[in-house]
Scaffold this motif. Structure first.
Motif, short mmCIF file in Angstrom:
data_model
loop_
_atom_site.label_atom_id
_atom_site.label_comp_id
_atom_site.label_asym_id
_atom_site.label_seq_id
_atom_site.Cartn_x
_atom_site.Cartn_y
_atom_site.Cartn_z
N GLU A 193 -36.23 -13.72 -30.08
CA GLU A 193 -37.24 -13.80 -29.01
C GLU A 193 -37.15 -12.56 -28.11
O GLU A 193 -38.16 -12.12 -27.56
CB GLU A 193 -37.04 -15.06 -28.16
CG GLU A 193 -37.52 -16.32 -28.84
CD GLU A 193 -37.66 -17.51 -27.89
OE1 GLU A 193 -37.31 -17.39 -26.71
OE2 GLU A 193 -38.12 -18.57 -28.36
N GLY A 247 -39.19 -23.56 -21.80
CA GLY A 247 -38.55 -23.29 -23.09
C GLY A 247 -37.69 -22.06 -22.93
O GLY A 247 -37.56 -21.52 -21.83
N CYS A 248 -37.11 -21.59 -24.02
CA CYS A 248 -36.26 -20.41 -23.91
C CYS A 248 -37.03 -19.22 -23.34
O CYS A 248 -36.49 -18.44 -22.57
CB CYS A 248 -35.67 -20.06 -25.28
SG CYS A 248 -34.44 -21.27 -25.79
N PHE A 281 -44.90 -27.68 -18.75
CA PHE A 281 -44.76 -27.68 -20.20
C PHE A 281 -46.00 -28.22 -20.92
O PHE A 281 -46.42 -29.35 -20.69
CB PHE A 281 -43.54 -28.55 -20.55
CG PHE A 281 -43.10 -28.41 -21.97
CD1 PHE A 281 -42.67 -27.20 -22.46
CD2 PHE A 281 -43.10 -29.50 -22.81
CE1 PHE A 281 -42.25 -27.06 -23.77
CE2 PHE A 281 -42.67 -29.38 -24.13
CZ PHE A 281 -42.25 -28.16 -24.61
N GLY A 325 -43.50 -21.49 -26.50
CA GLY A 325 -42.78 -21.90 -27.71
C GLY A 325 -43.63 -22.83 -28.57
O GLY A 325 -44.74 -23.23 -28.19
N ASP A 326 -43.11 -23.17 -29.74
CA ASP A 326 -43.87 -24.02 -30.65
C ASP A 326 -43.99 -25.45 -30.12
O ASP A 326 -45.02 -26.10 -30.29
CB ASP A 326 -43.25 -24.02 -32.06
CG ASP A 326 -41.76 -24.27 -32.05
OD1 ASP A 326 -41.06 -23.60 -31.27
OD2 ASP A 326 -41.29 -25.14 -32.81
N GLY A 327 -42.97 -25.92 -29.42
CA GLY A 327 -43.06 -27.27 -28.85
C GLY A 327 -44.19 -27.34 -27.84
O GLY A 327 -45.00 -28.28 -27.83
N ALA A 328 -44.27 -26.31 -26.99
CA ALA A 328 -45.31 -26.28 -25.96
C ALA A 328 -46.69 -26.10 -26.58
O ALA A 328 -47.67 -26.70 -26.13
CB ALA A 328 -45.02 -25.14 -24.98
N ASN A 369 -39.98 -20.89 -33.30
CA ASN A 369 -38.60 -20.95 -33.79
C ASN A 369 -38.35 -22.30 -34.47
O ASN A 369 -37.23 -22.71 -34.70
CB ASN A 369 -37.58 -20.66 -32.68
CG ASN A 369 -37.79 -21.53 -31.46
OD1 ASN A 369 -38.54 -22.51 -31.51
ND2 ASN A 369 -37.16 -21.19 -30.36
N LEU A 382 -38.44 -25.37 -33.75
CA LEU A 382 -37.83 -26.53 -33.08
C LEU A 382 -37.86 -26.36 -31.56
O LEU A 382 -38.29 -25.33 -31.06
CB LEU A 382 -36.39 -26.79 -33.55
CG LEU A 382 -35.40 -25.62 -33.73
CD1 LEU A 382 -35.05 -24.99 -32.43
CD2 LEU A 382 -34.16 -26.12 -34.43
N TYR A 383 -37.40 -27.39 -30.87
CA TYR A 383 -37.25 -27.31 -29.42
C TYR A 383 -35.86 -26.72 -29.17
O TYR A 383 -34.87 -27.44 -29.20
CB TYR A 383 -37.32 -28.69 -28.79
CG TYR A 383 -38.68 -29.36 -28.78
CD1 TYR A 383 -39.52 -29.28 -29.88
CD2 TYR A 383 -39.09 -30.08 -27.67
CE1 TYR A 383 -40.75 -29.90 -29.86
CE2 TYR A 383 -40.32 -30.70 -27.65
CZ TYR A 383 -41.14 -30.61 -28.74
OH TYR A 383 -42.36 -31.22 -28.73
N ALA A 384 -35.79 -25.43 -28.93
CA ALA A 384 -34.49 -24.78 -28.82
C ALA A 384 -33.86 -25.03 -27.46
O ALA A 384 -32.68 -25.35 -27.36
CB ALA A 384 -34.65 -23.28 -29.06
N ASN A 385 -34.67 -24.90 -26.44
CA ASN A 385 -34.13 -24.94 -25.09
C ASN A 385 -33.49 -26.27 -24.72
O ASN A 385 -32.61 -26.35 -23.87
CB ASN A 385 -35.25 -24.59 -24.10
CG ASN A 385 -34.73 -24.25 -22.74
OD1 ASN A 385 -35.17 -24.81 -21.75
ND2 ASN A 385 -33.80 -23.33 -22.67
C1 LIG Z 1 -43.56 -31.96 -19.18
C2 LIG Z 1 -42.23 -31.64 -19.75
N1 LIG Z 1 -41.79 -32.34 -20.83
C3 LIG Z 1 -40.60 -32.03 -21.37
C4 LIG Z 1 -39.84 -31.02 -20.86
C5 LIG Z 1 -38.49 -30.73 -21.45
N2 LIG Z 1 -38.45 -29.51 -22.21
C6 LIG Z 1 -38.01 -28.35 -21.69
S1 LIG Z 1 -37.95 -27.09 -22.79
C7 LIG Z 1 -38.51 -28.13 -24.01
C8 LIG Z 1 -38.63 -27.64 -25.41
C9 LIG Z 1 -39.22 -26.31 -25.57
O1 LIG Z 1 -39.47 -26.09 -26.93
P1 LIG Z 1 -40.39 -24.90 -27.37
O2 LIG Z 1 -41.70 -24.97 -26.70
O3 LIG Z 1 -40.43 -24.87 -28.86
O4 LIG Z 1 -39.63 -23.62 -26.80
P2 LIG Z 1 -38.22 -23.01 -27.27
O5 LIG Z 1 -37.21 -23.45 -26.28
O6 LIG Z 1 -37.95 -23.49 -28.63
O7 LIG Z 1 -38.41 -21.52 -27.23
C10 LIG Z 1 -38.73 -29.42 -23.54
C11 LIG Z 1 -39.20 -30.54 -24.34
C12 LIG Z 1 -40.32 -30.33 -19.73
N3 LIG Z 1 -39.63 -29.33 -19.18
N4 LIG Z 1 -41.51 -30.65 -19.20
#
Ligand SMILES: Cc1ncc(C[n+]2csc(CCOP(=O)(O)OP(=O)(O)O)c2C)c(N)n1
Ligand code: SF4
Ligand SMILES: [Mg+2]
Lengths: 300, 211
Positions: free
Chosen positions: A57, A81-82, A99, A129-132, A158, A160-163
Motif C-alpha cells: 500500500e 482501514g490501513c 467507513f 480498501g476493499d472492505g470499504a 488486499n 481482506l479486512y487488514a486493519n
Molecule cells: C462503520 C464502521 N464499521 C466498521 C468499522 C471497523 N473497521 C475498521 S477498518 C475495517 C476494515 C477495513 O478493511 P478494508 O476496507 O479492506 O481496508 P484495509 O484495512 O484492508 O486496507 C473495519 C471493518 C468502522 N471503523 N466503521
C-alpha cells in the motif's frame, strides 16, 4: 487551494519543520508532466507512514501521489482501514469519511466544488480498501456510478479486512483462510471491475502496483476521464503481506506472481467510447505541446 | 455551587469545555483571566508576568500566521517574531523562550518531532518534551485551539494564553480577542515594561510541567 497561496511567512520561515519547507520548495505541485520519475528528485507528497514495513500500500500511495495530474486542486476521500493511517501524512487535501460512505461523500463534495469553483478544475479521488468499497460501502460505490458522478474510485484490494485483523471480504479469493475467517471463503471473489463497467464507469482497470509507469498511466487516465466524462474505477492489488505470511521484501514478488496472464490480477482494462475519444484528443494535444517545446528548446 | 475557573492543570483526562462550566467570552475591549472577564489592559500585564515568570515561555504560531495567505498574515508573522525577540531580550539567565510552529492540524502518525513542532491533537507531547510551563497560541483556528487548549489543561501544568483573532477562548487561562499586529506588539511592550520586576520560577521542581 491555489498553489500560489502556499507560501511560508518570511519572518517565520526558519522555524518551519523542514518537510514543509521542502514541500514549498521542491514538491511538484503545478508541474504539467509530473509522474513517478519525480520520486527521488523532488519532495514527495507523502511523508513517513505507519503501514507495516514493506506493505505494498505504501508503494501504491507513493506512485499515485506522484501521478495525480492536479494535486493542488485535488481532494482525496478516504475511509477507515490501513489506508486511513497514511492520510495524515499526505500533502493533498483529504477527507476521512465514515467507513463505507466514501463515494457518497465524494459525490456531494464534487458537486459542491463545481458550484463553489465553477471556473477551476477540481478533481475528487476516492481511495479506500476493499472492505470499504465492496462490502460495507457497496451501496454508495454503485449508486455513485449509476448517477455518473464525475470522480475516480480507487480500491486498494488486499483481499481482506487488514486493519481489523483479517476478516473475510467480498474481494477475498474463494477458499482463502484468514486469521479471523478460519472456515475459508465459500464463494468467489466479487467481480467488481465487471460490475463497474456495467454500472456506468468509463474507465476500469484491474492491476497490481508492481510497475510505477503503469500506475502513473492508469491514475492519470482515470482522473482525466472522470473530470470530463464520468466515473472511473481502479482496482489495485496491494497484498497484505502480514496476512498472507510474507516478509517485508516479498510484496513486489507477490504482485508479480499475481499479475501473470492467467492470474486474477492480470492487467484488465475497459475504456468506454467517449473516454477513448478523450484520451486520443489528450494524446494529440500532448504530442503537439511536446513538439512545440522541443522546437522552442532547439531555437534557444 | 462553586464557580468553575480555568486554571493550570493537570485537570484530568477529559477536562470539560470551559464554556459548559459557565465561562463566557469577553466583549470587545475586554479579555479574560482564568475565566473572569477583565479590562484588556489587565490581561496584557498578567500575560507579560506569566511569560517572564516561566522557565520555558513559548509562542506557538499556527497556520494562520505561519503561512502567508495574505499581507495581513505575513505582517502578523513579523509581529510574532518581534514578540519572540523581545521575550528573549527580557528573560533572565536560566529561562529559555521558545518559538515552536503548528504548521497544520493533521493528526500526524506515527509521531511528530516535539523539538520542532506542536500538533493540536497531541500538544502535550511538545509541552512535556520541552518542559514548557507557559505558552501562547496565535493564528490557530478556533476549533483546533479549543481542542488543544483542553488537552493541555487536562494533561499538563502549563499556563495557556490565547491571542485570538476572533472572540477569544474560554479554554485558555488567559485570552485576548480581536488579535492584531498592534495587540501582539503591545504585549511585547508590556514584557519590556515588566522586565526585571518578575521573579522567574527557576528552581522549583514544579516548573518543569508536572506531567
Ligand atoms: C462503520 C464502521 N464499521 C466498521 C468499522 C471497523 N473497521 C475498521 S477498518 C475495517 C476494515 C477495513 O478493511 P478494508 O476496507 O479492506 O481496508 P484495509 O484495512 O484492508 O486496507 C473495519 C471493518 C468502522 N471503523 N466503521
Ligand atoms: S496490515 Fe496488511 S495492509 Fe495493513 S499495513 Fe500491514 S501489511 Fe499493509
Ligand atoms: Mg482490505
Amino acid at each position: 487551494m491555489s498553489k500560489e497561496r502556499i507560501k511560508i511567512s518570511p519572518d517565520l520561515y526558519d522555524i518551519m519543520p523542514s518537510d514543509y519547507q521542502d514541500l514549498v520548495q521542491s514538491a511538484t505541485y503545478g508541474k504539467e508532466d509530473r509522474g513517478w520519475k519525480d520520486i527521488g528528485t523532488s519532495k514527495e507528497l507523502i511523508e513517513q507512514h505507519s503501514l507495516c514495513a514493506g506493505c505494498p500500500e505504501s508503494m501504491a500511495f507513493r506512485y499515485i501521489l506522484a501521478s495525480l495530474p492536479n494535486p493542488e486542486d485535488t481532494v482525496m476521500v478516504g475511509s477507515t482501514g490501513c489506508t486511513s493511517l497514511v492520510f495524515p501524512m499526505v500533502a493533498v487535501h483529504n477527507i476521512h469519511s465514515l467507513f463505507g460512505n466514501q463515494n457518497a461523500i465524494a459525490s456531494g463534495l464534487k458537486r459542491a466544488l463545481s458550484v463553489r469553483f465553477p471556473d477551476r478544475v477540481k478533481d475528487v479521488v476516492v481511495l479506500a480498501g476493499d472492505g470499504a468499497t465492496v462490502d460495507i460501502g457497496l451501496d454508495m460505490t454503485l449508486q455513485a456510478w449509476f448517477r455518473q458522478e464525475k470522480f475516480t474510485t480507487i480500491c486498494f484490494d488486499n483481499e481482506l479486512y487488514a486493519n481489523t485483523g483479517g476478516q473475510e471480504s467480498g474481494l477475498m479469493q474463494k477458499g482463502f483462510v484468514a486469521k479471523m475467517a478460519p472456515v475459508g471463503k465459500l464463494f468467489d471473489k466479487v467481480r467488481l471491475p465487471e460490475i463497474a463497467r456495467e454500472s456506468g464507469c468509463h474507465y476500469v482497470v484491474n492491476c497490481t502496483v508492481s510497475k510505477p509507469s503503469l500506475v502513473e498511466k492508469v491514475i492519470r487516465n482515470s482522473v482525466l476521464i472522470a473530470r470530463e466524462i464520468g466515473p472511473t474505477y481502479i482496482q489495485l492489488y496491494t497484498p497484505c503481506i502480514l496476512e498472507i505470511g510474507k516478509n517485508s521484501m516479498e510484496g513486489l514478488q507477490e504482485m508479480r506472481d499475481s499479475e501473470k496472464p492467467t492470474e486474477r490480477f492480470a492487467y484488465k482494462e475497459y475504456i468506454s467510447e467517449p473516454a477513448k475519444q478523450l484520451l486520443a484528443e489528450l494524446a494529440a494535444k500532448d504530442k503537439e505541446r511536446k513538439a512545440a517545446a522541443k522546437q522552442l528548446a532547439g531555437k534557444a | 455551587m462553586t464557580q468553575y475557573r480555568v486554571l493550570p492543570g493537570p485537570e484530568h483526562f477529559l477536562p470539560p469545555a470551559a464554556a459548559s462550566m459557565g465561562i463566557y467570552l469577553p466583549n470587545p475591549g475586554e479579555a479574560h483571566i482564568n475565566g473572569v472577564i477583565v479590562p484588556e489592559e489587565k490581561a496584557y500585564e498578567e500575560a507579560a508576568r506569566q511569560f517572564l515568570m516561566a522557565q520555558v515561555p513559548t509562542i506557538f504560531p499556527g497556520p494562520l500566521v505561519l503561512w502567508a495567505w495574505n499581507e495581513k498574515a505575513a505582517k502578523k508573522a513579523a509581529a510574532v517574531r518581534k514578540l519572540y525577540d523581545i521575550l528573549k531580550e527580557c528573560v533572565q539567565p536560566g529561562q529559555k523562550p521558545m518559538l515552536i510552529p503548528m504548521p497544520d492540524y493533521r493528526p500526524k502518525y506515527p509521531k511528530i518531532n516535539p523539538e520542532v513542532e506542536i500538533n493540536p491533537n497531541h500538544p502535550n507531547l511538545t509541552i512535556w518534551h520541552n518542559k514548557i510551563d507557559c505558552c501562547m497560541f496565535i493564528g490557530v483556528h478556533c476549533h483546533q485551539a479549543n481542542l488543544s487548549l483542553k488537552i493541555i489543561r487536562g494533561g499538563t501544568s502549563c499556563y495557556t494564553v490565547a491571542m485570538c483573532a476572533q472572540a477569544g477562548h474560554e479554554d485558555a487561562m488567559l485570552s485576548f480577542r480581536d488579535a492584531s499586529v498592534e495587540k501582539i506588539l503591545k504585549l511585547g511592550e508590556w514584557i519590556r515594561k515588566l522586565k526585571g520586576t518578575v521573579k522567574p520560577r527557576l528552581t522549583t521542581a514544579k516548573t518543569s510541567a508536572s506531567n
